[in-house]
Design a protein around this motif. Structure first.
Motif, PDB file in Angstrom:
ATOM      1  N   ALA A  60       0.838  -1.202   0.000  1.00 52.10           N
ATOM      2  CA  ALA A  60       0.000   0.000   0.000  1.00 52.10           C
ATOM      3  C   ALA A  60       0.873   1.254   0.000  1.00 52.10           C
ATOM      4  O   ALA A  60       0.574   2.223  -0.705  1.00 52.10           O
ATOM      5  N   TYR A  61       1.938   1.227   0.760  1.00 49.40           N
ATOM      6  CA  TYR A  61       2.848   2.369   0.815  1.00 49.40           C
ATOM      7  C   TYR A  61       3.511   2.593  -0.544  1.00 49.40           C
ATOM      8  O   TYR A  61       3.604   3.736  -1.018  1.00 49.40           O
ATOM      9  N   ALA A  62       3.929   1.527  -1.204  1.00 45.27           N
ATOM     10  CA  ALA A  62       4.560   1.639  -2.518  1.00 45.27           C
ATOM     11  C   ALA A  62       3.567   2.200  -3.537  1.00 45.27           C
ATOM     12  O   ALA A  62       3.914   3.086  -4.329  1.00 45.27           O
ATOM     13  N   ARG A  63       2.326   1.699  -3.528  1.00 47.31           N
ATOM     14  CA  ARG A  63       1.307   2.238  -4.443  1.00 47.31           C
ATOM     15  C   ARG A  63       1.056   3.711  -4.167  1.00 47.31           C
ATOM     16  O   ARG A  63       0.897   4.505  -5.093  1.00 47.31           O
ATOM     17  N   GLN A  64       1.034   4.077  -2.885  1.00 47.27           N
ATOM     18  CA  GLN A  64       0.819   5.477  -2.516  1.00 47.27           C
ATOM     19  C   GLN A  64       1.919   6.356  -3.097  1.00 47.27           C
ATOM     20  O   GLN A  64       1.650   7.429  -3.640  1.00 47.27           O
ATOM     21  N   ILE A  65       3.143   5.898  -3.028  1.00 52.15           N
ATOM     22  CA  ILE A  65       4.268   6.669  -3.575  1.00 52.15           C
ATOM     23  C   ILE A  65       4.121   6.812  -5.088  1.00 52.15           C
ATOM     24  O   ILE A  65       4.314   7.898  -5.636  1.00 52.15           O
ATOM     25  N   VAL A  66       3.776   5.718  -5.787  1.00 53.02           N
ATOM     26  CA  VAL A  66       3.611   5.776  -7.247  1.00 53.02           C
ATOM     27  C   VAL A  66       2.512   6.768  -7.617  1.00 53.02           C
ATOM     28  O   VAL A  66       2.695   7.621  -8.499  1.00 53.02           O
TER      29      VAL A  66
ATOM     30  N   LEU B 273      -8.388  -2.589  -6.395  1.00 51.24           N
ATOM     31  CA  LEU B 273      -8.389  -2.201  -4.987  1.00 51.24           C
ATOM     32  C   LEU B 273      -9.800  -1.824  -4.549  1.00 51.24           C
ATOM     33  O   LEU B 273     -10.579  -1.291  -5.336  1.00 51.24           O
ATOM     34  N   PRO B 274     -10.127  -2.058  -3.296  1.00 49.04           N
ATOM     35  CA  PRO B 274     -11.443  -1.650  -2.792  1.00 49.04           C
ATOM     36  C   PRO B 274     -11.550  -0.121  -2.707  1.00 49.04           C
ATOM     37  O   PRO B 274     -10.538   0.589  -2.621  1.00 49.04           O
ATOM     38  N   VAL B 275     -12.769   0.366  -2.742  1.00 46.34           N
ATOM     39  CA  VAL B 275     -13.032   1.803  -2.717  1.00 46.34           C
ATOM     40  C   VAL B 275     -12.326   2.473  -1.537  1.00 46.34           C
ATOM     41  O   VAL B 275     -11.722   3.538  -1.676  1.00 46.34           O
ATOM     42  N   ALA B 276     -12.387   1.854  -0.370  1.00 43.45           N
ATOM     43  CA  ALA B 276     -11.778   2.451   0.823  1.00 43.45           C
ATOM     44  C   ALA B 276     -10.272   2.651   0.648  1.00 43.45           C
ATOM     45  O   ALA B 276      -9.717   3.686   1.045  1.00 43.45           O
ATOM     46  N   GLU B 277      -9.598   1.677   0.066  1.00 40.50           N
ATOM     47  CA  GLU B 277      -8.153   1.792  -0.115  1.00 40.50           C
ATOM     48  C   GLU B 277      -7.807   2.853  -1.165  1.00 40.50           C
ATOM     49  O   GLU B 277      -6.847   3.606  -1.014  1.00 40.50           O
ATOM     50  N   VAL B 278      -8.610   2.935  -2.225  1.00 45.24           N
ATOM     51  CA  VAL B 278      -8.396   3.977  -3.244  1.00 45.24           C
ATOM     52  C   VAL B 278      -8.574   5.355  -2.606  1.00 45.24           C
ATOM     53  O   VAL B 278      -7.781   6.266  -2.845  1.00 45.24           O
ATOM     54  N   ALA B 279      -9.604   5.484  -1.773  1.00 46.74           N
ATOM     55  CA  ALA B 279      -9.848   6.762  -1.091  1.00 46.74           C
ATOM     56  C   ALA B 279      -8.651   7.150  -0.228  1.00 46.74           C
ATOM     57  O   ALA B 279      -8.213   8.300  -0.244  1.00 46.74           O
ATOM     58  N   THR B 280      -8.120   6.191   0.487  1.00 44.72           N
ATOM     59  CA  THR B 280      -6.957   6.454   1.337  1.00 44.72           C
ATOM     60  C   THR B 280      -5.751   6.852   0.497  1.00 44.72           C
ATOM     61  O   THR B 280      -5.058   7.819   0.806  1.00 44.72           O
ATOM     62  N   LEU B 281      -5.496   6.119  -0.582  1.00 41.87           N
ATOM     63  CA  LEU B 281      -4.350   6.412  -1.439  1.00 41.87           C
ATOM     64  C   LEU B 281      -4.433   7.803  -2.066  1.00 41.87           C
ATOM     65  O   LEU B 281      -3.426   8.495  -2.184  1.00 41.87           O
ATOM     66  N   LEU B 282      -5.639   8.201  -2.462  1.00 47.63           N
ATOM     67  CA  LEU B 282      -5.804   9.498  -3.119  1.00 47.63           C
ATOM     68  C   LEU B 282      -6.102  10.630  -2.146  1.00 47.63           C
ATOM     69  O   LEU B 282      -6.140  11.791  -2.542  1.00 47.63           O
ATOM     70  N   GLY B 283      -6.341  10.296  -0.884  1.00 46.24           N
ATOM     71  CA  GLY B 283      -6.629  11.325   0.109  1.00 46.24           C
ATOM     72  C   GLY B 283      -7.979  11.982  -0.101  1.00 46.24           C
ATOM     73  O   GLY B 283      -8.132  13.182   0.125  1.00 46.24           O
ATOM     74  N   ILE B 284      -8.965  11.188  -0.535  1.00 45.71           N
ATOM     75  CA  ILE B 284     -10.319  11.699  -0.770  1.00 45.71           C
ATOM     76  C   ILE B 284     -11.316  10.760  -0.097  1.00 45.71           C
ATOM     77  O   ILE B 284     -10.958   9.687   0.364  1.00 45.71           O
ATOM     78  N   SER B 285     -12.569  11.178  -0.051  1.00 47.32           N
ATOM     79  CA  SER B 285     -13.587  10.339   0.585  1.00 47.32           C
ATOM     80  C   SER B 285     -13.994   9.190  -0.338  1.00 47.32           C
ATOM     81  O   SER B 285     -13.785   9.245  -1.549  1.00 47.32           O
ATOM     82  N   GLU B 286     -14.603   8.169   0.261  1.00 46.93           N
ATOM     83  CA  GLU B 286     -15.080   7.033  -0.523  1.00 46.93           C
ATOM     84  C   GLU B 286     -16.145   7.465  -1.521  1.00 46.93           C
ATOM     85  O   GLU B 286     -16.184   6.977  -2.650  1.00 46.93           O
TER      86      GLU B 286
END
Length: 164
Positions: free
Chosen positions: A60-66, A125-138
């Motif tokens: 998850a951290y690596a995807r966040q960086i990308v 990825l699930p909606v919740a994880e995408v929201a976390t990665l992009l810093g936005i709401s679900e």
């Protein structure tokens, strides 16, 4: 942890995850050279933090960086050029013409919508994880992906792009 131990773990992680991260980066940016730059930056940043990253969250951290590197790159660049030649072909899989059409449709999206679609549908990825990665709401992930899919459908002449 002994330095050699964590470096060995990092090398193994690189060996296993470099190619999937390149595919993610390419899906985001549509250019193999830029994708390679994004992944290289990702591994540099991962290396600096490696001893402190929990094993269960490293992907998850690596995807966040990308994703963050892609969004920063897009903000700095503001324009994207379409490729003259199709990307390298994967063995098997979808029709190359259809893949190219999807990449062109992705290229027509804004960076945030593109990131949401790639993370949600290509990375599965699930909606919740995408929201976390992009810093936005679900809810924003859902609305952005719905708008992006609608836009892509128009670009693909009504081709269905639904998640099963």
């Amino acid at each position: 942890m002994v330095r050699a131990d964590w470096e060995d773990q990092f090398v193994e992680y690189f060996r296993v995850r470099a190619q999937p991260l390149r595919r993610l980066a390419y899906s985001l940016c549509g250019d193999w050279h830029t994708a390679e730059d994004l992944v290289q930056l990702t591994f540099v940043r991962l290396y600096r933090r490696w001893p402190g990253i929990r094993e269960e969250s490293v992907d998850a951290y690596a995807r966040q960086i990308v994703v963050n590197a892609f969004l920063t790159h897009r903000r700095a660049r503001r324009r994207e050029s379409l490729m003259a030649d199709p990307p390298e072909r994967a063995t098997g899989g979808a029709d190359p013409t259809a893949r190219l059409a999807v990449h062109r449709a992705l290229a027509g999206l804004g960076p945030r919508q593109r990131a949401a679609v790639v993370l949600r549908y290509l990375e599965d990825l699930p909606v919740a994880e995408v929201a976390t990665l992009l810093g936005i709401s679900e809810g924003t992930v859902k609305s952005q992906t719905a708008r992006a899919i609608q836009s892509m459908r128009g670009a693909l002449d009504g081709a269905a792009l639904t998640k099963e």
